[in-house]
Design an enzyme around this catalytic site. Structure first.
Site, PDB file in Angstrom:
ATOM      1  N   LYS A 157       0.846  -1.290   0.102  1.00  0.00           N
ATOM      2  CA  LYS A 157       0.008  -0.180  -0.153  1.00  0.00           C
ATOM      3  C   LYS A 157       0.954   1.434   0.002  1.00  0.00           C
ATOM      4  O   LYS A 157       0.395   2.214  -0.734  1.00  0.00           O
ATOM      5  CB  LYS A 157      -1.152   0.098   1.103  1.00  0.00           C
ATOM      6  N   GLY A 184       3.177  -1.016   8.928  1.00  0.00           N
ATOM      7  CA  GLY A 184       4.767  -0.620   8.468  1.00  0.00           C
ATOM      8  C   GLY A 184       4.605  -0.548   6.915  1.00  0.00           C
ATOM      9  O   GLY A 184       4.252  -1.317   6.129  1.00  0.00           O
ATOM     10  N   HIS A 185       4.720   0.898   6.482  1.00  0.00           N
ATOM     11  CA  HIS A 185       4.286   1.046   4.925  1.00  0.00           C
ATOM     12  C   HIS A 185       6.036   1.426   4.390  1.00  0.00           C
ATOM     13  O   HIS A 185       6.338   2.413   4.873  1.00  0.00           O
ATOM     14  CB  HIS A 185       3.337   2.183   4.659  1.00  0.00           C
ATOM     15  N   ALA A 237       7.616  -5.421   8.350  1.00  0.00           N
ATOM     16  CA  ALA A 237       8.273  -3.901   8.487  1.00  0.00           C
ATOM     17  C   ALA A 237       7.991  -3.126   9.598  1.00  0.00           C
ATOM     18  O   ALA A 237       8.659  -2.356   9.944  1.00  0.00           O
ATOM     19  CB  ALA A 237       7.480  -2.918   7.321  1.00  0.00           C
ATOM     20  N   ARG A 269       9.307  -9.689  11.812  1.00  0.00           N
ATOM     21  CA  ARG A 269       8.960 -11.223  11.745  1.00  0.00           C
ATOM     22  C   ARG A 269       8.678 -11.796  10.194  1.00  0.00           C
ATOM     23  O   ARG A 269       8.386 -11.189   9.561  1.00  0.00           O
ATOM     24  CB  ARG A 269       7.539 -11.372  12.480  1.00  0.00           C
ATOM     25  N   PRO A 270       9.243 -13.240   9.977  1.00  0.00           N
ATOM     26  CA  PRO A 270       9.099 -13.594   8.625  1.00  0.00           C
ATOM     27  C   PRO A 270       7.526 -13.670   8.466  1.00  0.00           C
ATOM     28  O   PRO A 270       6.606 -14.090   9.056  1.00  0.00           O
ATOM     29  CB  PRO A 270       9.880 -14.866   8.759  1.00  0.00           C
ATOM     30  N   ASP A 290       6.831  -8.769  -9.930  1.00  0.00           N
ATOM     31  CA  ASP A 290       7.987  -9.246 -10.450  1.00  0.00           C
ATOM     32  C   ASP A 290       8.740 -10.393  -9.631  1.00  0.00           C
ATOM     33  O   ASP A 290       9.543 -11.208  -9.920  1.00  0.00           O
ATOM     34  CB  ASP A 290       9.070  -8.032 -10.333  1.00  0.00           C
ATOM     35  N   SER A 326       2.402  -3.236 -10.239  1.00  0.00           N
ATOM     36  CA  SER A 326       3.835  -2.796  -9.657  1.00  0.00           C
ATOM     37  C   SER A 326       4.956  -3.881  -9.748  1.00  0.00           C
ATOM     38  O   SER A 326       4.611  -5.082  -9.619  1.00  0.00           O
ATOM     39  CB  SER A 326       3.664  -2.583  -8.120  1.00  0.00           C
TER      40      SER A 326
HETATM   41  P1  GDP Z   1       2.172  -2.102   3.098  1.00  0.00           P
HETATM   42  O1  GDP Z   1       2.231  -2.501   4.513  1.00  0.00           O
HETATM   43  O2  GDP Z   1       0.979  -2.566   2.476  1.00  0.00           O
HETATM   44  O3  GDP Z   1       2.646  -0.665   2.777  1.00  0.00           O
HETATM   45  O4  GDP Z   1       3.413  -3.221   2.386  1.00  0.00           O
HETATM   46  P2  GDP Z   1       4.861  -3.405   3.203  1.00  0.00           P
HETATM   47  O5  GDP Z   1       5.600  -2.119   2.891  1.00  0.00           O
HETATM   48  O6  GDP Z   1       4.715  -3.815   4.426  1.00  0.00           O
HETATM   49  O7  GDP Z   1       5.375  -4.630   2.456  1.00  0.00           O
HETATM   50  C1  GDP Z   1       5.608  -4.268   0.941  1.00  0.00           C
HETATM   51  C2  GDP Z   1       6.965  -4.836   0.688  1.00  0.00           C
HETATM   52  O8  GDP Z   1       7.147  -5.009  -0.740  1.00  0.00           O
HETATM   53  C3  GDP Z   1       7.919  -3.629   1.020  1.00  0.00           C
HETATM   54  O9  GDP Z   1       9.173  -4.159   1.309  1.00  0.00           O
HETATM   55  C4  GDP Z   1       8.040  -2.940  -0.432  1.00  0.00           C
HETATM   56  O10 GDP Z   1       9.173  -2.203  -0.617  1.00  0.00           O
HETATM   57  C5  GDP Z   1       7.943  -3.919  -1.401  1.00  0.00           C
HETATM   58  N1  GDP Z   1       7.436  -3.834  -2.661  1.00  0.00           N
HETATM   59  C6  GDP Z   1       6.182  -2.993  -2.877  1.00  0.00           C
HETATM   60  N2  GDP Z   1       5.702  -3.274  -4.217  1.00  0.00           N
HETATM   61  C7  GDP Z   1       6.510  -4.028  -4.745  1.00  0.00           C
HETATM   62  C8  GDP Z   1       6.871  -4.742  -5.943  1.00  0.00           C
HETATM   63  O11 GDP Z   1       6.140  -4.318  -6.863  1.00  0.00           O
HETATM   64  N3  GDP Z   1       7.934  -5.434  -6.273  1.00  0.00           N
HETATM   65  C9  GDP Z   1       8.875  -5.702  -5.259  1.00  0.00           C
HETATM   66  N4  GDP Z   1       9.679  -6.616  -5.405  1.00  0.00           N
HETATM   67  N5  GDP Z   1       8.623  -5.336  -4.059  1.00  0.00           N
HETATM   68  C10 GDP Z   1       7.448  -4.355  -3.852  1.00  0.00           C
HETATM   69  P1  IMO Z   2       0.131  -3.005   7.109  1.00  0.00           P
HETATM   70  O1  IMO Z   2      -0.470  -1.817   7.279  1.00  0.00           O
HETATM   71  C1  IMO Z   2       0.150  -7.312   8.244  1.00  0.00           C
HETATM   72  C2  IMO Z   2      -1.472  -8.284  12.415  1.00  0.00           C
HETATM   73  C3  IMO Z   2      -0.655  -8.521  13.096  1.00  0.00           C
HETATM   74  C4  IMO Z   2      -1.467  -9.647  14.155  1.00  0.00           C
HETATM   75  C5  IMO Z   2      -3.034  -8.888  13.874  1.00  0.00           C
HETATM   76  C6  IMO Z   2      -3.213  -8.144  15.272  1.00  0.00           C
HETATM   77  O2  IMO Z   2       1.621  -2.735   7.240  1.00  0.00           O
HETATM   78  O3  IMO Z   2      -0.362  -3.705   5.982  1.00  0.00           O
HETATM   79  P2  IMO Z   2      -2.143  -5.797  15.960  1.00  0.00           P
HETATM   80  O4  IMO Z   2      -1.147  -5.702  16.541  1.00  0.00           O
HETATM   81  O5  IMO Z   2      -3.058  -4.873  15.096  1.00  0.00           O
HETATM   82  O6  IMO Z   2      -3.473  -6.004  17.225  1.00  0.00           O
HETATM   83  O7  IMO Z   2      -2.224  -7.341  15.528  1.00  0.00           O
HETATM   84  O8  IMO Z   2      -2.826  -8.161  12.819  1.00  0.00           O
HETATM   85  N1  IMO Z   2      -1.166  -6.702  11.615  1.00  0.00           N
HETATM   86  C7  IMO Z   2      -0.671  -6.773  10.358  1.00  0.00           C
HETATM   87  N2  IMO Z   2      -0.133  -7.607   9.643  1.00  0.00           N
HETATM   88  N3  IMO Z   2       0.448  -5.758   8.029  1.00  0.00           N
HETATM   89  C8  IMO Z   2       0.030  -4.928   9.081  1.00  0.00           C
HETATM   90  O9  IMO Z   2      -0.074  -3.632   8.721  1.00  0.00           O
HETATM   91  C9  IMO Z   2      -0.534  -5.346  10.163  1.00  0.00           C
HETATM   92  N4  IMO Z   2      -1.092  -4.721  11.339  1.00  0.00           N
HETATM   93  C10 IMO Z   2      -1.525  -5.832  12.320  1.00  0.00           C
HETATM   94  O10 IMO Z   2       0.702  -9.281  12.813  1.00  0.00           O
HETATM   95  O11 IMO Z   2      -1.620 -10.783  13.270  1.00  0.00           O
HETATM   96 MG    MG Z   3       3.233  -3.363   5.981  1.00  0.00          MG
END
Ligand code: GDP
Ligand code: IMO
Ligand code: MG
Length: 430
Positions: free
Chosen positions: A16, A40-41, A299, A303-304, A333, A413
């Site tokens: 996102k 974590g964005h 992010a 955690r994995p 990709d 993307s």
């Molecule tokens: P969000 O929480 O939805 O904003 O997503 P996160 O940032 O937690 O996780 C998405 C991960 O994928 C981040 O490490 C981004 O840098 C990466 N990412 C986003 N779009 C792409 C893509 O199109 N390709 C690849 N390889 N990585 C991407």
């Molecule tokens: P973004 O915005 C992925 C998950 C946690 C747990 C559950 C409840 O980066 O997509 P909480 O701390 O909210 O009470 O945890 O929700 N969780 C997420 N998983 N991306 C997130 O945010 C999350 N925010 C919370 O891992 O399973």
């Molecule tokens: Mg995230």
């Protein structure tokens, strides 16, 4: 002039932040409306990685105003830390750039302590939360025992109320085998936070109402994903807010007619962090491949992430739950190099096809996914500039997704960098 809501269609981490950063080129306002620093964005701009937890992902564009709505729960320590970090990098984040709702609720130290203590005590029934105090803070908001940010700016009122609230929290912490917290420490810290944040606090509803009337483009940045929604997700393995697009209205104080379009973010495969059912999860080498190739590590908590094939049953439900008009596919990709790719198109239990997603999590945990298999592709996608240039396998995969969901793909993307994307249609002009 339009208002676009971006929502995750899976279990979060769909990309996102990346999509919002790209679309912000055309946005005047970028708005968080729910969740907190459990989010974590990630944005990658000129090879530099930025992870935002509370400040909206539009902050790196000079022309945008960032907004934190009343539906967000704010940990002031984290927010102030993020603001200061951005300032150090030369990014402007003053009160004219960042508007924060006076009504947003405050994450207090006992919320974090309770979140952690409960997870520790839960043993086999852990949710796997981020331990950021999100759930306990929303609980207090609903129980009418929370603190709106504005309350921190009235020290006498804050002191009196904190005394009463903390007494009860310390009683519960003791029951949970956790240490009680000190009144003076919290009071002093939070009054300072109140002083820092005071000039940022405003009536966000009014600001956005006026912006809409001035013909501004507003981008709502969802956090988490549809199946972490407190009502519609895989309860109790969910977060504590509504993550669906409808909550963009409540989370800032606007009516549903103000929203013009909803863009669902769909990762080309599925991931999940924390506990809970995950029908297409791959616990084999393929899951490991997706985790490694996709860099699927949290992010927020590191955690994995659990990985699996794209589950279109979930995404199609998300389309209905949020009124999604179009989707953005991310991380396509990551699938390059695979001989074949699977897509989940249905669930079965005891040989019978299910019509909808079971509401009891243990039933969802027992379904058998029904897959369609697609031929993979080998090409690197990072330099592809049009849909036509994509390898045939990727085109077939995307066409199938579009048809199954019944909504068009607006964006693809193809890498983490700001430049790695194809825009098939501009959401603000849709
Ligand atoms: P969000 O929480 O939805 O904003 O997503 P996160 O940032 O937690 O996780 C998405 C991960 O994928 C981040 O490490 C981004 O840098 C990466 N990412 C986003 N779009 C792409 C893509 O199109 N390709 C690849 N390889 N990585 C991407
Ligand atoms: P973004 O915005 C992925 C998950 C946690 C747990 C559950 C409840 O980066 O997509 P909480 O701390 O909210 O009470 O945890 O929700 N969780 C997420 N998983 N991306 C997130 O945010 C999350 N925010 C919370 O891992 O399973
Ligand atoms: Mg995230």
């Amino acid at each position: 002039m339009s208002a676009v809501v971006v929502v995750g269609t899976q279990w979060g981490d769909e990309g996102k932040g990346k999509v919002v950063d790209v679309l912000t080129e055309k946005a005047d306002y970028v708005v968080r409306f729910q969740g907190g620093n459990n989010a974590g964005h990630t944005l990658v701009i000129n090879k530099k990685k930025h992870i935002l937890h509370l400040v909206p992902s539009g902050v790196f564009r000079e022309h945008t105003t960032c907004v934190i709505g009343n539906g967000v729960v704010v940990d002031p320590e984290v927010l102030i830390g993020e603001i200061e970090e951005l300032k150090k990098e030369g990014i402007k984040v003053g009160p004219d750039k960042l508007l924060i709702s006076e009504k947003a609720h405050t994450i207090m130290p006992y919320h974090k302590a309770l979140d952690m203590a409960r997870e520790n005590k839960a043993k086999g029934r852990k949710i796997g939360t981020t331990c950021r105090g999100i759930g306990p803070c929303y609980e207090d908001k609903v129980a009418r025992k929370g603190f709106r940010l504005v309350e921190l700016t009235y020290p006498d009122h804050f002191k009196e109320k904190l005394r009463v609230v903390l007494e009860e929290k310390n009683f519960i912490l003791k029951y949970l085998d956790a240490e009680p917290l000190n009144f003076d420490e919290i009071y002093e810290k939070y009054v300072e936070y109140g002083k820092y944040l005071k000039e940022y606090l405003t009536d966000v509803s009014l600001a956005l109402w006026n912006a809409k009337r001035q013909g501004k483009n507003i981008l709502f940045e969802g956090a988490q994903g549809t199946f972490l929604d407190i009502d519609h997700g895989t309860y109790p393995y969910v977060t504590s807010s509504n993550t669906v697009a409808g909550n963009a209205c409540c989370g800032v104080g606007l009516g549903p007619k103000e929203i013009d379009m909803v863009l669902g973010i769909v990762k080309a495969y599925t991931t999940r962090v924390g506990e809970g059912p995950f029908p297409t999860e791959l616990k084999d080498e393929m899951g490991e491949f997706l985790r490694e190739r996709g860099g699927e590590f949290g992010a927020t908590t590191g955690r994995p992430r659990r990985c699996g094939w794209l589950d279109l049953v979930l995404v199609k439900t998300a389309v209905r739950l949020s009124g999604i008009n179009a989707i953005a596919i991310t991380k396509l990709d990551v699938l390059s190099g695979l001989d074949s790719i699977k897509l989940c198109v249905g669930y079965e239990t005891n040989g019978k096809r299910l019509e909808s997603i079971p509401a009891a999590f243990w039933e969802l945990g027992n379904v058998t996914p029904v897959y369609e298999e697609f031929k993979g592709w080998k090409e690197d996608l990072s330099s592809v500039k049009s849909f036509e240039e994509l390898p045939q396998g990727a085109k077939d995969y995307l066409k199938f997704i579009e048809e199954y969901l019944g909504v068009p793909i607006y964006m693809i993307s193809t890498g983490p960098e700001r430049e790695n994307y194809l825009l098939l249609k501009e959401p603000f002009s849709a």
